[in-house]
Design a protein around this motif. Structure first.
Motif, PDB file in Angstrom:
ATOM      1  N   ALA A 150      43.166  -0.468  -2.982  1.00 58.53           N
ATOM      2  CA  ALA A 150      43.613   0.035  -1.848  1.00 58.53           C
ATOM      3  C   ALA A 150      42.924  -0.155  -0.699  1.00 58.53           C
ATOM      4  CB  ALA A 150      43.751   0.791  -2.919  1.00 58.53           C
ATOM      5  N   PRO A 151      42.079  -0.778  -0.371  1.00 56.51           N
ATOM      6  CA  PRO A 151      41.369  -1.289   0.421  1.00 56.51           C
ATOM      7  C   PRO A 151      41.686  -0.279   1.827  1.00 56.51           C
ATOM      8  CG  PRO A 151      42.630  -2.477   0.496  1.00 56.51           C
ATOM      9  CD  PRO A 151      42.812  -2.354  -0.911  1.00 56.51           C
ATOM     10  N   GLU A 152      42.770   0.119   1.956  1.00 60.05           N
ATOM     11  CA  GLU A 152      43.386   0.685   3.100  1.00 60.05           C
ATOM     12  C   GLU A 152      43.156   2.580   3.394  1.00 60.05           C
ATOM     13  OE1 GLU A 152      46.608  -0.953   6.034  1.00 60.05           O
ATOM     14  OE2 GLU A 152      46.950  -2.310   4.377  1.00 60.05           O
ATOM     15  N   ALA A 153      42.422   2.691   1.353  1.00 59.12           N
ATOM     16  CA  ALA A 153      42.633   4.083   1.540  1.00 59.12           C
ATOM     17  C   ALA A 153      41.805   4.201   2.440  1.00 59.12           C
ATOM     18  CB  ALA A 153      42.412   4.558   0.085  1.00 59.12           C
ATOM     19  N   VAL A 154      40.832   5.851   2.696  1.00 59.25           N
ATOM     20  CA  VAL A 154      39.632   6.063   2.998  1.00 59.25           C
ATOM     21  C   VAL A 154      38.683   6.617   1.376  1.00 59.25           C
ATOM     22  CG1 VAL A 154      38.027   7.555   4.391  1.00 59.25           C
ATOM     23  CG2 VAL A 154      39.911   6.516   5.245  1.00 59.25           C
ATOM     24  N   GLN A 155      37.706   6.313   1.422  1.00 58.43           N
ATOM     25  CA  GLN A 155      37.210   6.766  -0.324  1.00 58.43           C
ATOM     26  C   GLN A 155      36.093   7.952   0.956  1.00 58.43           C
ATOM     27  OE1 GLN A 155      37.837   5.591  -3.366  1.00 58.43           O
ATOM     28  NE2 GLN A 155      35.874   7.199  -3.859  1.00 58.43           N
ATOM     29  N   THR A 156      35.847   9.353   0.072  1.00 56.93           N
ATOM     30  CA  THR A 156      35.087  10.332   0.439  1.00 56.93           C
ATOM     31  C   THR A 156      35.035  10.699  -0.624  1.00 56.93           C
ATOM     32  OG1 THR A 156      36.980  12.469  -0.191  1.00 56.93           O
ATOM     33  CG2 THR A 156      36.624  10.752   1.988  1.00 56.93           C
ATOM     34  N   GLN A 157      33.784  11.087  -1.092  1.00 55.58           N
ATOM     35  CA  GLN A 157      32.486  11.472  -2.399  1.00 55.58           C
ATOM     36  C   GLN A 157      31.520  11.957  -1.768  1.00 55.58           C
ATOM     37  OE1 GLN A 157      32.447   7.311  -3.474  1.00 55.58           O
ATOM     38  NE2 GLN A 157      30.167   7.289  -3.201  1.00 55.58           N
ATOM     39  N   GLN A 158      30.794  13.263  -3.118  1.00 53.70           N
ATOM     40  CA  GLN A 158      29.692  13.239  -2.991  1.00 53.70           C
ATOM     41  C   GLN A 158      28.898  12.398  -3.118  1.00 53.70           C
ATOM     42  OE1 GLN A 158      29.487  17.416  -5.560  1.00 53.70           O
ATOM     43  NE2 GLN A 158      30.366  16.036  -6.607  1.00 53.70           N
ATOM     44  N   SER A 159      26.954  12.514  -2.769  1.00 48.82           N
ATOM     45  CA  SER A 159      26.293  11.464  -2.569  1.00 48.82           C
ATOM     46  C   SER A 159      26.290  11.544  -4.217  1.00 48.82           C
ATOM     47  CB  SER A 159      25.384  11.574  -1.617  1.00 48.82           C
ATOM     48  OG  SER A 159      25.571  11.839  -0.589  1.00 48.82           O
ATOM     49  N   ASP A 160      26.649  11.038  -4.977  1.00 46.88           N
ATOM     50  CA  ASP A 160      26.063  11.244  -6.350  1.00 46.88           C
ATOM     51  C   ASP A 160      25.020  10.058  -7.384  1.00 46.88           C
ATOM     52  OD1 ASP A 160      28.950  12.679  -7.752  1.00 46.88           O
ATOM     53  OD2 ASP A 160      29.406  10.830  -6.461  1.00 46.88           O
ATOM     54  N   ALA A 161      24.826   9.726  -6.502  1.00 47.35           N
ATOM     55  CA  ALA A 161      23.523   8.926  -6.514  1.00 47.35           C
ATOM     56  C   ALA A 161      22.308   9.146  -6.843  1.00 47.35           C
ATOM     57  CB  ALA A 161      23.339   6.945  -6.305  1.00 47.35           C
ATOM     58  N   LEU A 162      22.227  10.712  -5.158  1.00 45.64           N
ATOM     59  CA  LEU A 162      21.257  11.834  -4.890  1.00 45.64           C
ATOM     60  C   LEU A 162      21.274  13.016  -5.546  1.00 45.64           C
ATOM     61  CD1 LEU A 162      19.331  12.000  -2.898  1.00 45.64           C
ATOM     62  CD2 LEU A 162      20.280  12.797  -1.425  1.00 45.64           C
ATOM     63  N   MET A 163      22.304  12.902  -5.927  1.00 44.50           N
ATOM     64  CA  MET A 163      22.542  13.731  -6.382  1.00 44.50           C
ATOM     65  C   MET A 163      21.622  13.699  -8.097  1.00 44.50           C
ATOM     66  SD  MET A 163      26.062  16.108  -8.507  1.00 44.50           S
ATOM     67  CE  MET A 163      26.660  16.867  -6.339  1.00 44.50           C
ATOM     68  N   ALA A 164      22.226  13.063  -9.098  1.00 41.72           N
ATOM     69  CA  ALA A 164      21.556  12.486 -10.541  1.00 41.72           C
ATOM     70  C   ALA A 164      20.065  12.207 -10.221  1.00 41.72           C
ATOM     71  CB  ALA A 164      22.406  11.604 -10.495  1.00 41.72           C
ATOM     72  N   SER A 165      20.069  11.708  -9.039  1.00 39.33           N
ATOM     73  CA  SER A 165      17.913  11.341  -8.599  1.00 39.33           C
ATOM     74  C   SER A 165      17.849  12.880  -9.254  1.00 39.33           C
ATOM     75  CB  SER A 165      17.900  10.116  -7.835  1.00 39.33           C
ATOM     76  OG  SER A 165      18.533   9.336  -7.664  1.00 39.33           O
ATOM     77  N   LEU A 166      17.873  13.726  -7.999  1.00 33.49           N
ATOM     78  CA  LEU A 166      17.033  15.083  -7.932  1.00 33.49           C
ATOM     79  C   LEU A 166      16.700  15.773  -8.767  1.00 33.49           C
ATOM     80  CD1 LEU A 166      19.253  16.369  -4.606  1.00 33.49           C
ATOM     81  CD2 LEU A 166      16.833  15.639  -4.048  1.00 33.49           C
ATOM     82  N   VAL A 167      18.195  15.193  -9.581  1.00 35.00           N
ATOM     83  CA  VAL A 167      17.454  16.129 -10.968  1.00 35.00           C
ATOM     84  C   VAL A 167      16.883  15.476 -11.784  1.00 35.00           C
ATOM     85  CG1 VAL A 167      19.200  17.176 -12.680  1.00 35.00           C
ATOM     86  CG2 VAL A 167      20.309  17.565 -10.747  1.00 35.00           C
ATOM     87  N   LEU A 168      17.253  14.299 -11.930  1.00 34.76           N
ATOM     88  CA  LEU A 168      16.106  14.520 -12.680  1.00 34.76           C
ATOM     89  C   LEU A 168      14.556  13.266 -12.760  1.00 34.76           C
ATOM     90  CD1 LEU A 168      18.845  11.108 -13.895  1.00 34.76           C
ATOM     91  CD2 LEU A 168      18.225  12.681 -15.465  1.00 34.76           C
ATOM     92  N   ASP A 169      14.443  13.668 -10.941  1.00 30.94           N
ATOM     93  CA  ASP A 169      12.877  13.211 -11.198  1.00 30.94           C
ATOM     94  C   ASP A 169      12.821  14.900 -10.980  1.00 30.94           C
ATOM     95  OD1 ASP A 169      13.414  11.162  -9.493  1.00 30.94           O
ATOM     96  OD2 ASP A 169      13.298  11.682  -7.739  1.00 30.94           O
ATOM     97  N   ARG A 170      13.811  15.841 -11.158  1.00 30.54           N
ATOM     98  CA  ARG A 170      12.391  17.577 -11.950  1.00 30.54           C
ATOM     99  C   ARG A 170      12.629  17.545 -13.171  1.00 30.54           C
ATOM    100  NH1 ARG A 170      12.318  22.556 -10.374  1.00 30.54           N
ATOM    101  NH2 ARG A 170      11.627  23.570 -12.690  1.00 30.54           N
ATOM    102  N   MET A 171      13.563  16.587 -13.673  1.00 29.77           N
ATOM    103  CA  MET A 171      13.397  15.952 -15.387  1.00 29.77           C
ATOM    104  C   MET A 171      11.912  16.186 -16.178  1.00 29.77           C
ATOM    105  SD  MET A 171      16.479  14.477 -17.843  1.00 29.77           S
ATOM    106  CE  MET A 171      16.203  14.277 -19.353  1.00 29.77           C
TER     107      MET A 171
END
Length: 365
Positions: A150-171
């Motif tokens: 559905a390419p005409e729908a606007v996608q919104t999301q959290q920046s999940d890659a950054l969210m994971a990176s922040l936590v896993l860097d701390r881990m």
């Protein structure tokens, strides 16, 4: 100049379980069932463009699950809709894919001007999303990978890659390279799949040994995942840490570690709420870090994104919302016990500058 006012309790709120929209049900509601965090409105200085110079109707077609993340998101959505003068109808399939598809059809037939689709699966949703767009209804997607079909729908999301990176860097800082670790996640859910990509990269880069992957995504995720995690932990005595990239997974992990008598295993999660904060700061808690956005603010900004799209002012088909890292020591050192005090200490959670315009009365938490 913009003026700031407080939303009146009772005018807005949240509804997780809706009688008319219960699993297998077939209706919608425009009434909140309970009050949530009350935001403030930074009132607009500009004149509203069409269609917001008249009556506007919007539906949110969602899949909610267990936990207060979903409640907070809907609370923010409702408050921003109220501030914009939007009549909001809510459809909640509560985990039933067929019901969500039916709800989407009902929303289209109800004559709304815009639709927010929150969570769910592309195969279920794409036919209805495309139908809505073909009928001139603006559609915003949150946390469903739907742009291929559905390419005409606007996608919104959290920046999940950054969210994971922040936590896993701390881990990595805490457990080092080559550690024996566990993983609680499921496949097929867009934000969890995006976090999984970073997890796989971190395993390879840091030489971590994934001893198990387990978990269940249901209407009782924490409760249903806990026995699976108990079994996995008991079978892997050398485990040092567990990554649980959804707060209900993290709650299930905490319960499992308590049952297994393993408070020495560190827990790294995602999402934040007052209930999560209470668990993180509790004495002896192994939950040491989480990647987070404020679900209330996310709900509000998705509604603002739809408003910009409906007014023809949105300049991107993908809008992402930045997370922050929240650590146990930070919460304890700052005396943070709830979302209100966390927002005061971390005002960037508010993201009030995202999807804003001078004609939009922005809800801030």
């Amino acid at each position: 100049m913009k003026r700031t006012s407080t939303l009146v309790p009772g005018l807005v709120g949240l509804a997780l379980v809706l009688t008319a929209c219960s699993q297998g049900g077939g209706g919608s509601t425009t009434e909140p069932s309970a009050p949530g965090d009350q935001g403030t409105v930074e009132e607009a200085s500009g004149e509203a463009p069409a269609p917001f110079d008249g009556d506007v109707k919007v539906a949110i077609v969602q899949q909610s699950g267990q936990g207060d993340y979903f409640q907070q998101y809907l609370n923010g959505t409702r408050q921003q809709a109220e501030a914009l003068g939007i009549e909001l109808s809510t459809f909640d399939a509560q985990g039933d894919n067929a019901t969500q598809a039916s709800h989407l059809e009902q929303a289209i037939a109800s004559g709304v001007d815009g639709i927010i689709v929150r969570h769910g699966f592309p195969d279920t949703l794409c036919p209805g999303v495309n139908k809505a767009i073909e009928q001139g209804i603006d559609v915003i997607i949150y946390d469903v990978e739907i742009q291929q079909c559905a390419p005409e729908a606007v996608q919104t999301q959290q920046s999940d890659a950054l969210m994971a990176s922040l936590v896993l860097d701390r881990m990595l800082e805490d457990v080092g390279e080559g550690a024996d670790v566990g993983y609680v996640n499921v496949a097929g859910i867009a934000p969890l799949d995006r976090r999984d990509v970073v997890w796989r990269e971190s395993l390879a880069k840091n030489g971590w040994n994934e001893l198990f992957k387990t978990g269940a995504f249901t209407n009782s995720t924490a409760t249903d995942s806990a026995p699976m995690i108990v079994s996995s932990v008991q079978s892997n005595a050398s485990i040092k840490a567990i990554y649980s990239p959804y707060d209900e997974f993290a709650k299930g992990t905490l319960s499992a570690l308590e049952q297994a008598g393993r408070k020495d295993v560190l827990v790294y999660g995602a999402d934040i709420s007052t209930a999560d904060i209470e668990l993180m700061v509790a004495e002896g808690s192994p939950w040491v870090a989480t990647g987070a956005t404020d679900p209330n603010a996310i709900g509000a900004v998705v509604m603002r994104t739809l408003a910009l799209h409906m007014a023809g002012e949105l300049d991107s088909m993908l809008v992402e919302f930045p997370p922050i890292l929240v650590t146990q020591e930070f919460l304890r050192e700052e005396g943070i016990t709830n979302m209100e005090t966390l927002r005061a200490a971390q005002p960037e959670l508010n993201i009030s500058d995202v999807s804003s315009a001078d004609w939009i009365p922005v809800v801030e938490f």
